[in-house]
Design a protein around this motif. Sequence first.
Motif, mmCIF file in Angstrom:
data_model
loop_
_atom_site.group_PDB
_atom_site.id
_atom_site.type_symbol
_atom_site.label_atom_id
_atom_site.label_comp_id
_atom_site.label_asym_id
_atom_site.label_seq_id
_atom_site.Cartn_x
_atom_site.Cartn_y
_atom_site.Cartn_z
ATOM 1 N N LEU A 144 0.848 -1.186 0.000
ATOM 2 C CA LEU A 144 0.000 0.000 0.000
ATOM 3 C C LEU A 144 0.884 1.237 0.000
ATOM 4 O O LEU A 144 1.769 1.372 0.844
ATOM 5 N N GLY A 186 -1.815 9.096 -10.218
ATOM 6 C CA GLY A 186 -1.943 7.657 -10.112
ATOM 7 C C GLY A 186 -0.711 6.973 -9.561
ATOM 8 O O GLY A 186 -0.495 5.783 -9.815
ATOM 9 N N HIS A 189 -1.839 5.030 -3.768
ATOM 10 C CA HIS A 189 -3.210 4.568 -3.551
ATOM 11 C C HIS A 189 -4.042 5.602 -2.802
ATOM 12 O O HIS A 189 -5.248 5.713 -3.014
ATOM 13 N N VAL A 320 -8.685 8.515 -1.080
ATOM 14 C CA VAL A 320 -8.417 7.214 -1.695
ATOM 15 C C VAL A 320 -8.772 7.272 -3.180
ATOM 16 O O VAL A 320 -9.861 7.696 -3.547
ATOM 17 N N THR A 321 -7.855 6.829 -4.017
ATOM 18 C CA THR A 321 -8.066 6.831 -5.454
ATOM 19 C C THR A 321 -9.207 5.892 -5.823
ATOM 20 O O THR A 321 -9.168 4.699 -5.516
ATOM 21 N N SER A 323 -10.138 4.567 -8.630
ATOM 22 C CA SER A 323 -9.802 3.464 -9.530
ATOM 23 C C SER A 323 -9.137 2.305 -8.800
ATOM 24 O O SER A 323 -9.047 1.194 -9.335
ATOM 25 N N GLN A 324 -8.663 2.545 -7.561
ATOM 26 C CA GLN A 324 -7.975 1.506 -6.802
ATOM 27 C C GLN A 324 -8.906 0.747 -5.860
ATOM 28 O O GLN A 324 -8.489 -0.224 -5.231
ATOM 29 N N THR A 327 -8.870 -3.200 -5.004
ATOM 30 C CA THR A 327 -7.540 -3.807 -5.070
ATOM 31 C C THR A 327 -7.165 -4.357 -3.699
ATOM 32 O O THR A 327 -7.678 -3.905 -2.668
ATOM 33 N N GLU A 329 -4.580 -3.856 -1.940
ATOM 34 C CA GLU A 329 -3.952 -2.836 -1.088
ATOM 35 C C GLU A 329 -4.988 -1.937 -0.434
ATOM 36 O O GLU A 329 -4.955 -1.705 0.791
ATOM 37 N N VAL A 330 -5.934 -1.422 -1.212
ATOM 38 C CA VAL A 330 -6.953 -0.527 -0.654
ATOM 39 C C VAL A 330 -7.942 -1.310 0.191
ATOM 40 O O VAL A 330 -8.444 -0.815 1.205
ATOM 41 N N ARG A 331 -8.204 -2.516 -0.202
ATOM 42 C CA ARG A 331 -9.080 -3.376 0.608
ATOM 43 C C ARG A 331 -8.490 -3.547 2.004
ATOM 44 O O ARG A 331 -9.195 -3.460 3.020
#
Length: 362
Positions: A144, A186, A189, A320-321, A323-324, A327, A329-331
């Motif tokens: 992350l 981009g 994250h 938080v991006t 588009s991520q 994923t 990492e963001v999860r």
Amino acid sequence: MSSTSRIDDRFRLARLGRGLSQVALADQAGVTRQTISGIEAGRWSPSLDVALAIAAALGSSVEELFGAAPSFKPHEARLVVGACEQSRLLLASMEGEQVAFPLQGDHVLVPGFRPALAEVDGTGGAAGGSHVQARRFVAPGPVLVVAGCDPALALLGGPLDRHRPPVGLLWWNCGNATGVELLDAGLVHATAVHRRTDERRGSSTAHEVVGFAGWREGLVVVPHHADRVRGLADALELGLRLVNREPGSEARRLLDDALARLGVDGTSVPGYDSCCSAHLLVASAIRAGLADIGVASEPAALAYGLAFIPWQEEICELWVTGSQLGTPEVRALLSVMAGSELPAQLKAIAGYDAAPCGRLAV
């Protein structure tokens, strides 16, 4: 379902972490979108059957989504050195006994080399955004990437490492403006943006905004001058030495605004041309006797036993991006934000308000 006044963002964070809309989750769980919306808004608490169906759809448990936060019981430990009343501790088991290392002064940060994942193979990049050949030291894994200057961002590392599956943390220390640029490009994250609590949130390409922490920012003063310094004007009259933050940081902007109100040219202030790139480094420099004053966060000042004069109340939020979302990492990030460990870590540090942690912006 029964009504409730409690709004708990753990459920919504879990849904966002998996990149699901309310409609998509409702379809997978076999319930209506209105059910999902009502639970997220705090209008309803789910029945056991609904909670089980939702937990299965999210790959989670009912306890993780809707259960009470766990309590932390005290344990006896042997101090390595003396500790203040509210000191945070590192713990280790030595020959069957818990040994406690107080996190005070320079021990709140790590004065060592950070482990790298790779090195430049050949020539380095001419500028940010350019490409470079990198030779890895370790096998790739989910990492992350978070930008921002709040030293508490380092606290994400522990719960991310204990997440299943584990996720690494790459925290890039930088000011608000640089962090948003990295997010919009981009390259990260999420980025941590702090602002005055009464200031409107700016715009960005971030899809979701999650609260992280609250604190105060202001003038940090060496203790033996605290009785004579009630504000910046007193410090300047005494000729106190300044340790400054980097251009583009909120602390530097606060200082420049304060100097402008006093009609003072910053270049005339001893130490104005110095540059520390972090709140804790400002406090460390003052405690080491390299400077007498600086602008930093209250937690940084308190960590070093320095005097603090508040200038403004601030809130730090993670952008938080979009588009991520979904994923790994963001999860993992949103799972940590919804958990109990991070707020507990924040509460243990004097000067932090953990109330915003894990709260989704409306």
